[in-house]
Enzyme design. Structure first.
Site, PDB file in Angstrom:
ATOM      1  N   SER A  23       0.821  -1.179  -0.145  1.00 53.81           N
ATOM      2  CA  SER A  23      -0.044  -0.150  -0.009  1.00 53.81           C
ATOM      3  C   SER A  23       0.771   1.199  -0.048  1.00 53.81           C
ATOM      4  CB  SER A  23      -0.919  -0.058   1.286  1.00 53.81           C
ATOM      5  OG  SER A  23      -1.348   1.316   1.389  1.00 53.81           O
ATOM      6  N   HIS A  47      -1.301  -1.262  -4.173  1.00 54.37           N
ATOM      7  CA  HIS A  47      -2.489  -1.035  -3.465  1.00 54.37           C
ATOM      8  C   HIS A  47      -2.533   0.604  -3.392  1.00 54.37           C
ATOM      9  CE1 HIS A  47      -6.314  -1.797  -0.861  1.00 54.37           C
ATOM     10  NE2 HIS A  47      -5.640  -1.023  -0.136  1.00 54.37           N
ATOM     11  N   ASP A  49      -4.682   3.721  -1.909  1.00 54.41           N
ATOM     12  CA  ASP A  49      -5.544   4.053  -1.071  1.00 54.41           C
ATOM     13  C   ASP A  49      -6.158   5.544  -1.331  1.00 54.41           C
ATOM     14  OD1 ASP A  49      -6.054   1.576   0.812  1.00 54.41           O
ATOM     15  OD2 ASP A  49      -3.864   2.239   1.466  1.00 54.41           O
ATOM     16  N   MET A  51      -8.729   8.303   0.083  1.00 54.09           N
ATOM     17  CA  MET A  51      -9.743   8.601   1.012  1.00 54.09           C
ATOM     18  C   MET A  51     -10.221  10.083   0.846  1.00 54.09           C
ATOM     19  SD  MET A  51      -7.442   7.327   4.207  1.00 54.09           S
ATOM     20  CE  MET A  51      -6.701   5.860   4.326  1.00 54.09           C
ATOM     21  N   HIS A  80      -8.462   1.242  -3.916  1.00 52.40           N
ATOM     22  CA  HIS A  80      -9.472   1.096  -2.600  1.00 52.40           C
ATOM     23  C   HIS A  80     -10.134   2.404  -2.462  1.00 52.40           C
ATOM     24  CE1 HIS A  80      -9.543   0.154   1.782  1.00 52.40           C
ATOM     25  NE2 HIS A  80     -10.840   0.213   1.303  1.00 52.40           N
ATOM     26  N   MET A  82     -11.921   4.659  -0.567  1.00 57.47           N
ATOM     27  CA  MET A  82     -12.744   4.993   0.798  1.00 57.47           C
ATOM     28  C   MET A  82     -13.447   6.204   0.564  1.00 57.47           C
ATOM     29  SD  MET A  82      -9.544   3.484   3.051  1.00 57.47           S
ATOM     30  CE  MET A  82      -8.497   3.847   1.677  1.00 57.47           C
ATOM     31  N   MET A 150     -11.732  -5.527   5.750  1.00 60.93           N
ATOM     32  CA  MET A 150     -10.689  -4.703   6.302  1.00 60.93           C
ATOM     33  C   MET A 150     -10.557  -5.347   7.856  1.00 60.93           C
ATOM     34  SD  MET A 150     -10.164  -2.092   4.393  1.00 60.93           S
ATOM     35  CE  MET A 150      -9.057  -1.167   5.609  1.00 60.93           C
ATOM     36  N   PHE A 156      -6.406   5.240   8.203  1.00 59.65           N
ATOM     37  CA  PHE A 156      -4.942   5.409   8.629  1.00 59.65           C
ATOM     38  C   PHE A 156      -4.094   4.306   8.634  1.00 59.65           C
ATOM     39  CE2 PHE A 156      -7.558   8.203  10.847  1.00 59.65           C
ATOM     40  CZ  PHE A 156      -7.210   9.450  10.600  1.00 59.65           C
ATOM     41  N   GLY A 158      -0.907   2.038   9.738  1.00 60.07           N
ATOM     42  CA  GLY A 158       0.095   1.573  10.924  1.00 60.07           C
ATOM     43  C   GLY A 158      -0.816   1.209  12.077  1.00 60.07           C
ATOM     44  N   ASP A 188      -6.731  -6.060   4.632  1.00 60.19           N
ATOM     45  CA  ASP A 188      -6.136  -4.801   4.561  1.00 60.19           C
ATOM     46  C   ASP A 188      -6.110  -4.136   6.114  1.00 60.19           C
ATOM     47  OD1 ASP A 188      -5.104  -2.210   4.070  1.00 60.19           O
ATOM     48  OD2 ASP A 188      -6.812  -1.775   2.517  1.00 60.19           O
ATOM     49  N   GLY A 189      -5.024  -4.019   6.485  1.00 57.11           N
ATOM     50  CA  GLY A 189      -4.747  -3.435   7.831  1.00 57.11           C
ATOM     51  C   GLY A 189      -3.942  -4.335   8.722  1.00 57.11           C
ATOM     52  N   GLY A 190      -2.912  -3.818   9.213  1.00 52.70           N
ATOM     53  CA  GLY A 190      -1.958  -4.587  10.388  1.00 52.70           C
ATOM     54  C   GLY A 190      -1.702  -5.717   9.610  1.00 52.70           C
TER      55      GLY A 190
HETATM   56  C1  DX5 Z   1      -6.239   1.820   5.884  1.00 50.13           C
HETATM   57  C2  DX5 Z   1      -5.807   1.515   4.280  1.00 50.13           C
HETATM   58  C3  DX5 Z   1      -4.818   0.670   4.285  1.00 50.13           C
HETATM   59  C4  DX5 Z   1      -3.483   0.778   4.930  1.00 50.13           C
HETATM   60  C5  DX5 Z   1      -2.850  -0.215   5.535  1.00 50.13           C
HETATM   61  O1  DX5 Z   1      -7.238   2.671   5.887  1.00 50.13           O
HETATM   62  O2  DX5 Z   1      -7.045   1.037   3.688  1.00 50.13           O
HETATM   63  O3  DX5 Z   1      -4.565   0.046   3.097  1.00 50.13           O
HETATM   64  O4  DX5 Z   1      -2.590   1.646   4.270  1.00 50.13           O
HETATM   65  O5  DX5 Z   1      -1.745   0.172   6.156  1.00 50.13           O
HETATM   66  P1  DX5 Z   1      -1.003  -0.855   7.238  1.00 50.13           P
HETATM   67  O6  DX5 Z   1      -0.435  -2.011   6.415  1.00 50.13           O
HETATM   68  O7  DX5 Z   1       0.063  -0.161   7.730  1.00 50.13           O
HETATM   69  O8  DX5 Z   1      -1.958  -1.162   8.414  1.00 50.13           O
HETATM   70 ZN    ZN Z   2      -6.584   0.093   1.573  1.00 48.77          ZN
END
Ligand code: DX5
Ligand code: ZN
Length: 239
Positions: A23, A47, A49, A51, A80, A82, A150, A156, A158, A188-190
Site C-alpha cells: 500500500s 494498492h 488508498d 480517502m 481502494h 474509501m 478490512m 490510517f 499503521g 487490509d490493515g495491520g
Molecule cells: C487503511 C488503508 C490501508 C493501509 C494499511 O485505511 O486502507 O490500505 O494502507 O496500512 P497498514 O498495512 O500500515 O495497516
Molecule cells: Zn486500503
C-alpha cells in the site's frame, strides 16, 4: 512501440493465488515512483488508498497521482476507494489507469456501482469494514472479483490488526468455495509476516501491507517475507 504497450502486463493473476499488494499509503509521497520501483520486483499488485475526508476522516490521493504512477510501473493498480460517492470518480480512475477498483458496501447503491465498474472494464472489488457483517457482502459474492475484508477501521496506516475479522474471512471463503466462485479475498490493515499467517489460514489470498513494507529498512525484503510466510502457511512448508 508506445511505452504503455511495452510495459503493461497489468495482469491481475489467477483468482485465489497468494498475492501481495504493497500500500503506497505508507510510502514517501515525495518519492513515490522510486519507492514503488523498489518493491515492484516482488509485488503482485499496487494498492492505492483513496480517502475523501467523508467516508473516512483522512484525505489522500486521487486520479492525477494514479495517472502519474501509471507512467512509471506496469503493476496492476488495486484502487481502494474509501469514499462516499465513488460513482462520481470511477470514470476518472479508469481513465487514469486503475485496473481494479474496490468500493465499500457501507456506502450503498452496491449493485449500481458494480454495474458501473463492469461497464468501465474495471476489475470489481467490494470492501467491508471490520464491524460490517458477512450478510452485507453475501448478496454480491457472485457479482464481484474480489472481497476486501478490512482488518482495521479504514482511514490510517499503521493500526493494529483486528483478529475478530477472521471468522468473516473464513465465511466468505466457505461461501465462495461452496458456490464454486473464483473470488479473491483481500485483507487490509495491520498485515505483516505474523498476521498474514492467520489470514491465510482463514482463507484470504491477497495481502495489503503498508507500514510493514514501507516503514521497514528493506521494503523489498519485507514484501518477500510476508509472501513467504503466507506460502509457508498454505503449503505447510516453513519459509
Ligand atoms: C487503511 C488503508 C490501508 C493501509 C494499511 O485505511 O486502507 O490500505 O494502507 O496500512 P497498514 O498495512 O500500515 O495497516
Ligand atoms: Zn486500503
Amino acid at each position: 512501440m508506445e511505452e504503455s504497450t511495452a510495459m503493461s502486463p497489468r495482469d491481475p493473476g489467477r483468482a485465489g493465488e497468494l498475492r501481495i499488494a504493497p500500500s503506497v499509503l505508507s510510502a514517501d509521497f515525495g518519492l513515490l515512483a522510486e519507492q514503488v520501483g523498489e518493491v515492484a520486483p516482488s509485488a503482485d499488485w499496487l494498492h492505492v488508498d483513496v480517502m475523501d475526508g467523508h467516508f473516512v476522516p483522512n484525505v489522500t490521493i486521487g486520479p492525477p497521482v494514479v495517472a502519474s504512477l501509471r507512467r512509471h510501473t506496469p503493476l496492476f493498480f488495486d484502487c481502494h476507494l474509501m469514499m462516499t460517492e465513488p460513482e462520481r470518480y470511477l470514470q476518472s480512475f479508469a481513465d487514469a489507469g486503475a485496473d481494479g477498483c474496490t468500493v465499500h458496501v457501507e456506502v450503498g447503491e452496491t449493485a449500481a456501482l458494480i454495474a458501473q465498474m463492469r461497464d468501465l472494464g474495471l476489475r470489481v472489488g467490494l470492501a467491508a469494514n471490520p464491524d460490517t457483517p458477512f450478510d452485507a457482502l453475501e448478496p454480491f459474492l457472485d457479482q464481484v472479483d474480489l472481497v476486501l475484508c478490512m482488518t482495521v477501521f479504514p482511514g490510517f496506516g499503521g493500526q493494529s490488526f483486528i483478529a475478530d475479522v477472521l471468522p468473516k474471512v473464513a465465511r466468505v471463503r466457505a461461501a465462495a468455495d461452496a458456490a464454486g466462485l473464483d473470488l479473491d479475498i483481500e485483507v487490509d490493515g495491520g498485515i505483516d509476516e505474523h498476521t498474514v499467517v492467520e489470514v491465510t489460514r482463514a482463507g484470504a489470498n491477497v495481502f495489503v501491507a503498508g507500514s510493514a513494507v514501507f516503514n521497514r529498512e528493506d521494503p523489498l525484503a519485507a514484501v518477500e517475507g510476508i509472501l513467504a510466510a503466507a506460502v509457508g502457511e498454505r503449503t505447510g512448508v516453513a519459509p
